[in-house]
Structures are given as C-alpha cells and as structure tokens.
Design a protein around this motif. Sequence first.
Motif, PDB file in Angstrom:
ATOM      1  N   GLY A  87     -48.098 -62.627  79.941  1.00 13.17           N
ATOM      2  CA  GLY A  87     -47.434 -62.622  78.646  1.00 13.17           C
ATOM      3  C   GLY A  87     -46.880 -61.266  78.254  1.00 13.17           C
ATOM      4  N   GLY A  88     -46.040 -61.285  77.229  1.00 16.51           N
ATOM      5  CA  GLY A  88     -45.497 -60.054  76.649  1.00 16.51           C
ATOM      6  C   GLY A  88     -44.267 -59.547  77.363  1.00 16.51           C
ATOM      7  N   GLY A  89     -43.729 -58.424  76.847  1.00 19.99           N
ATOM      8  CA  GLY A  89     -42.520 -57.829  77.416  1.00 19.99           C
ATOM      9  C   GLY A  89     -41.286 -58.312  76.682  1.00 19.99           C
ATOM     10  N   ASN A  90     -40.178 -57.613  76.900  1.00 21.68           N
ATOM     11  CA  ASN A  90     -38.952 -57.957  76.193  1.00 21.68           C
ATOM     12  C   ASN A  90     -38.163 -59.075  76.853  1.00 21.68           C
ATOM     13  N   HIS A  91     -38.541 -59.436  78.070  1.00 14.47           N
ATOM     14  CA  HIS A  91     -37.922 -60.579  78.741  1.00 14.47           C
ATOM     15  C   HIS A  91     -39.037 -61.406  79.357  1.00 14.47           C
ATOM     16  N   GLN A  92     -38.768 -62.687  79.582  1.00 13.27           N
ATOM     17  CA  GLN A  92     -39.807 -63.533  80.167  1.00 13.27           C
ATOM     18  C   GLN A  92     -39.875 -63.297  81.671  1.00 13.27           C
ATOM     19  N   HIS A  93     -40.667 -62.314  82.063  1.00 11.68           N
ATOM     20  CA  HIS A  93     -40.885 -62.028  83.477  1.00 11.68           C
ATOM     21  C   HIS A  93     -42.350 -61.660  83.644  1.00 11.68           C
ATOM     22  N   ILE A  94     -42.872 -61.840  84.839  1.00 10.49           N
ATOM     23  CA  ILE A  94     -44.290 -61.562  85.085  1.00 10.49           C
ATOM     24  C   ILE A  94     -44.557 -60.066  85.011  1.00 10.49           C
ATOM     25  N   GLY A  95     -43.678 -59.243  85.564  1.00 13.72           N
ATOM     26  CA  GLY A  95     -43.775 -57.806  85.407  1.00 13.72           C
ATOM     27  C   GLY A  95     -44.622 -57.096  86.440  1.00 13.72           C
ATOM     28  N   LYS A  96     -45.387 -57.840  87.214  1.00 14.13           N
ATOM     29  CA  LYS A  96     -46.184 -57.273  88.306  1.00 14.13           C
ATOM     30  C   LYS A  96     -46.345 -58.364  89.338  1.00 14.13           C
ATOM     31  N   ALA A  97     -46.909 -58.047  90.471  1.00 14.09           N
ATOM     32  CA  ALA A  97     -47.083 -59.044  91.531  1.00 14.09           C
ATOM     33  C   ALA A  97     -47.930 -60.208  91.034  1.00 14.09           C
ATOM     34  N   SER A  98     -47.484 -61.422  91.327  1.00 14.49           N
ATOM     35  CA  SER A  98     -48.229 -62.599  90.866  1.00 14.49           C
ATOM     36  C   SER A  98     -49.425 -62.900  91.769  1.00 14.49           C
ATOM     37  N   THR A  99     -49.512 -62.218  92.918  1.00 19.42           N
ATOM     38  CA  THR A  99     -50.657 -62.402  93.820  1.00 19.42           C
ATOM     39  C   THR A  99     -51.827 -61.566  93.320  1.00 19.42           C
ATOM     40  N   VAL A 100     -52.999 -62.189  93.215  1.00 14.04           N
ATOM     41  CA  VAL A 100     -54.194 -61.471  92.763  1.00 14.04           C
ATOM     42  C   VAL A 100     -55.293 -61.607  93.809  1.00 14.04           C
ATOM     43  N   ARG A 101     -56.225 -60.630  93.799  1.00 14.48           N
ATOM     44  CA  ARG A 101     -57.311 -60.616  94.766  1.00 14.48           C
ATOM     45  C   ARG A 101     -58.317 -61.721  94.458  1.00 14.48           C
ATOM     46  N   ARG A 102     -59.075 -62.088  95.493  1.00 16.78           N
ATOM     47  CA  ARG A 102     -60.109 -63.123  95.325  1.00 16.78           C
ATOM     48  C   ARG A 102     -61.199 -62.648  94.368  1.00 16.78           C
ATOM     49  N   ASP A 103     -61.541 -61.345  94.411  1.00 14.13           N
ATOM     50  CA  ASP A 103     -62.639 -60.837  93.582  1.00 14.13           C
ATOM     51  C   ASP A 103     -62.170 -60.324  92.223  1.00 14.13           C
ATOM     52  N   THR A 104     -60.974 -60.713  91.809  1.00 12.62           N
ATOM     53  CA  THR A 104     -60.470 -60.333  90.489  1.00 12.62           C
ATOM     54  C   THR A 104     -61.315 -61.005  89.413  1.00 12.62           C
ATOM     55  N   SER A 105     -61.405 -60.364  88.243  1.00 15.15           N
ATOM     56  CA  SER A 105     -62.158 -60.950  87.137  1.00 15.15           C
ATOM     57  C   SER A 105     -61.521 -62.262  86.707  1.00 15.15           C
TER      58      SER A 105
END
Length: 153
Positions: A106-124
């Motif tokens: 969420g957030g930002g001035n345009h509807q974009h993810i803004g970072k890599a959509s891939t996340v680690r398995r041990d992410t919170s």
Amino acid sequence: MPEGTVICNVEEKPGDRGAIARTSGNYATIISHNVDTGKTRVKLPSGLKKILTSACRATVGVVAGGGRVDKPLLKAGAAYHKYKAKRNSWPKVRGVAMNPVEHPHGGGNHQHIGKASTVRRDTSAGRKVGLIAARRTGRLRGTRAVIQKGDKE
C-alpha cells in the motif's frame, strides 16, 4: 454394484451418510471389487483412486447441475450472493489500492508495489505477501524437452 458403475454421494466409512462426490455434476466410478477382503476401488472426481469398504453405500448416477461453473457471473450481485453463502472472500481489494498501514504493497503516489514482490520464506507473517519463496519469477520462456520412457539416444 458392477464395475464401471457411475456413482455419487459415496460413504467414506459405512454409515456416514455420504461424503464423496456430492457437488453439482460430480461422480465417482467403481473400478474393482475384492470379495475376499471386502474392499472396493473407487475412482474419485479428483482422479484419485481410493479403496473403500464394500459395505459403504452410494447413489447410482451423477449429481444434478453439471456445468454450473461454465456460466459467467455477469454482475456483482451474483458474486455477492455466491460468496455470502460461502465465506468472507469477496470483494477482493488489491494490496496496492490500500494504505501502507493495511498492506505491505500500500501507499505511494501511484499504485505500484515499489519493491520486489518476492519475499523470503522466513519473513514475518505481516510481510508475507506476493510471491512467497519463489523458486523462479517471470515468463516461462523456451521449451522443456520431454523424454519418454524407451527413448534413448
């Protein structure tokens, strides 16, 4: 019942009043009987072959209402009533349309993810959205060579 019979509403355990192949248009097929052990092989709608006790009851035939999912839900009201009977999974709001407090995308001035959509398995747990522990991303390019049994070069 003879082998090859199309059945529905099959009992998993004798006397459970039918648990398998009950949704619209679904059916199971009797593959074989083993008279010595009192077991029957049944092909389920998923394609899985299951061994059941021969004492299990079933209804001969196919469940009515086949092809129900082929007709499109033409308006939002139809989807509303469909999911009202099921669970709270409609409407689905995209993460990029939310605020940063509600979703990691969420957030930002345009509807974009803004970072890599891939996340680690041990992410919170709160950050685990998008492609979780993806082995690969992107389009499938090229063709994979399929080797049949008996084909040796």
